[in-house]
Design a protein around this motif. Sequence first.
Motif, short mmCIF file in Angstrom:
data_model
loop_
_atom_site.label_atom_id
_atom_site.label_comp_id
_atom_site.label_asym_id
_atom_site.label_seq_id
_atom_site.Cartn_x
_atom_site.Cartn_y
_atom_site.Cartn_z
N THR A 18 0.87 -1.19 0.00
CA THR A 18 0.00 0.00 0.00
C THR A 18 0.90 1.23 0.00
N ALA A 19 0.41 2.29 -0.63
CA ALA A 19 1.24 3.49 -0.79
C ALA A 19 0.39 4.75 -0.80
N GLY A 20 1.04 5.84 -0.48
CA GLY A 20 0.40 7.15 -0.61
C GLY A 20 -0.47 7.53 0.57
N PRO A 21 -1.11 8.68 0.47
CA PRO A 21 -1.99 9.15 1.54
C PRO A 21 -3.40 8.62 1.32
N TYR A 50 10.58 -6.33 -9.85
CA TYR A 50 11.89 -6.65 -10.44
C TYR A 50 12.39 -8.01 -9.97
N ARG A 51 12.08 -8.31 -8.72
CA ARG A 51 12.60 -9.55 -8.14
C ARG A 51 11.66 -10.74 -8.37
N GLY A 52 10.68 -10.55 -9.23
CA GLY A 52 9.89 -11.68 -9.69
C GLY A 52 8.56 -11.89 -9.00
N ALA A 53 8.21 -11.00 -8.04
CA ALA A 53 6.93 -11.18 -7.33
C ALA A 53 5.75 -10.78 -8.21
N ARG A 54 4.59 -11.33 -7.88
CA ARG A 54 3.33 -10.84 -8.46
C ARG A 54 2.83 -9.77 -7.51
N VAL A 55 2.88 -8.53 -7.95
CA VAL A 55 2.67 -7.42 -7.03
C VAL A 55 1.32 -6.74 -7.25
N THR A 56 0.62 -6.50 -6.16
CA THR A 56 -0.59 -5.67 -6.17
C THR A 56 -0.27 -4.41 -5.38
N LEU A 57 -0.53 -3.25 -5.99
CA LEU A 57 -0.25 -1.97 -5.34
C LEU A 57 -1.57 -1.25 -5.08
N VAL A 58 -1.94 -1.18 -3.81
CA VAL A 58 -3.16 -0.45 -3.44
C VAL A 58 -2.72 0.97 -3.10
N THR A 59 -3.12 1.92 -3.92
CA THR A 59 -2.54 3.26 -3.80
C THR A 59 -3.57 4.36 -3.60
N GLY A 60 -3.27 5.22 -2.65
CA GLY A 60 -4.02 6.45 -2.49
C GLY A 60 -3.64 7.40 -3.61
N ASN A 63 0.96 11.49 -7.43
CA ASN A 63 1.37 11.92 -8.78
C ASN A 63 2.56 11.10 -9.26
N LEU A 64 2.43 9.80 -9.25
CA LEU A 64 3.55 8.95 -9.66
C LEU A 64 3.10 8.02 -10.77
N LYS A 65 4.04 7.66 -11.63
CA LYS A 65 3.74 6.69 -12.69
C LYS A 65 3.70 5.30 -12.07
N PRO A 66 2.65 4.53 -12.32
CA PRO A 66 2.60 3.19 -11.74
C PRO A 66 3.75 2.34 -12.28
N PRO A 67 4.39 1.53 -11.42
CA PRO A 67 5.47 0.67 -11.91
C PRO A 67 4.93 -0.33 -12.94
N ASP A 71 -0.11 -4.86 -10.56
CA ASP A 71 -1.56 -4.69 -10.59
C ASP A 71 -1.91 -3.52 -9.67
N VAL A 72 -2.39 -2.42 -10.25
CA VAL A 72 -2.62 -1.21 -9.47
C VAL A 72 -4.10 -1.07 -9.11
N VAL A 73 -4.37 -0.87 -7.82
CA VAL A 73 -5.74 -0.69 -7.33
C VAL A 73 -5.84 0.70 -6.69
N PRO A 74 -6.41 1.68 -7.40
CA PRO A 74 -6.49 3.02 -6.83
C PRO A 74 -7.63 3.14 -5.82
N VAL A 75 -7.36 3.77 -4.70
CA VAL A 75 -8.39 4.02 -3.69
C VAL A 75 -8.25 5.47 -3.21
N GLU A 76 -9.25 5.94 -2.49
CA GLU A 76 -9.14 7.29 -1.91
C GLU A 76 -9.11 7.26 -0.39
#
Length: 222
Positions: A18-21, A50-60, A63-67, A71-76
């Motif tokens: 998880t990332a962001g505010p 990069y290290r081979g994981a299957r990554v899910t990013l739950v992000t607040g 202003n960043l480019k998703p890696p 798998d990006v899941v935007p939330v507020e």
Amino acid sequence: MREIAFGKDLAGKRVLVTAGPTRESIDPVRFITNRSTGKMGYAVARAAAYRGARVTLVTGPVNLKPPMFVDVVPVESAREMFEAVTLRSGEMDMIVKSAAVADYRPGTVGEEKIKKSDGDMSIALERTDDILGWLGSHRREGQILCGFSMETQNMLENSAAKLEKKHADMIVANNLKVSGAGFGTDTNVVTFITKDGAEELPILTKDEVAHRLLDRLLKLRR
Ligand code: CTP
Ligand code: CA
């Protein structure tokens, strides 16, 4: 390229970051948030991919480019982040909670824009759910749980208390008062806190911190 330098030591692992505010609405126009930019969490998601994981990013909202290859899941809001994380946590091998989740939200959200009056105003706030706390008490067998801790005083004591209270395997403690650390910077100064004690790292880029963090979490496993 950077990924060539790393072995695929997370191949096949499912990692949630998880990332962001978060943003907590007051009315259709206004919200409460914090200074998190998401850089640290995005660095962790990128490093794990990069290290081979299957990554899910739950992000607040950031202003960043998703890696790439994530798998990006935007939330507020904290509530939305709680739902997105708890829906997926059961299948994850590793969860890294870098998001700066609001601790409080307005108790009621105005349907219409709140008009000003001549007097002062106050907003009643209620507690949000502690996502890391929930994960610590609903952990699946073998799952690795890593939280962050942002402090301006008593960093080690407060962070060690969070490790215990939230049943995490590691807390990455940030001292906001140190230069080169904290919100919006490309570097960070962190201390890894585990049940074995505290390991203070030198000033590093957030990408380097991300890789060191994953190295440390993989060592916990053994
Ligand atoms: N966290 C969370 N859900 C919340 C609040 C925090 O999952 N509602 C997580 C953060 O993502 C972080 C860790 O808990 O990984 C610690 O966050 P921090 O704000 O440093 O600690 P708190 O427990 O919220 O305590 P305080 O803000 O009072 O220091
Ligand atoms: Ca908090």
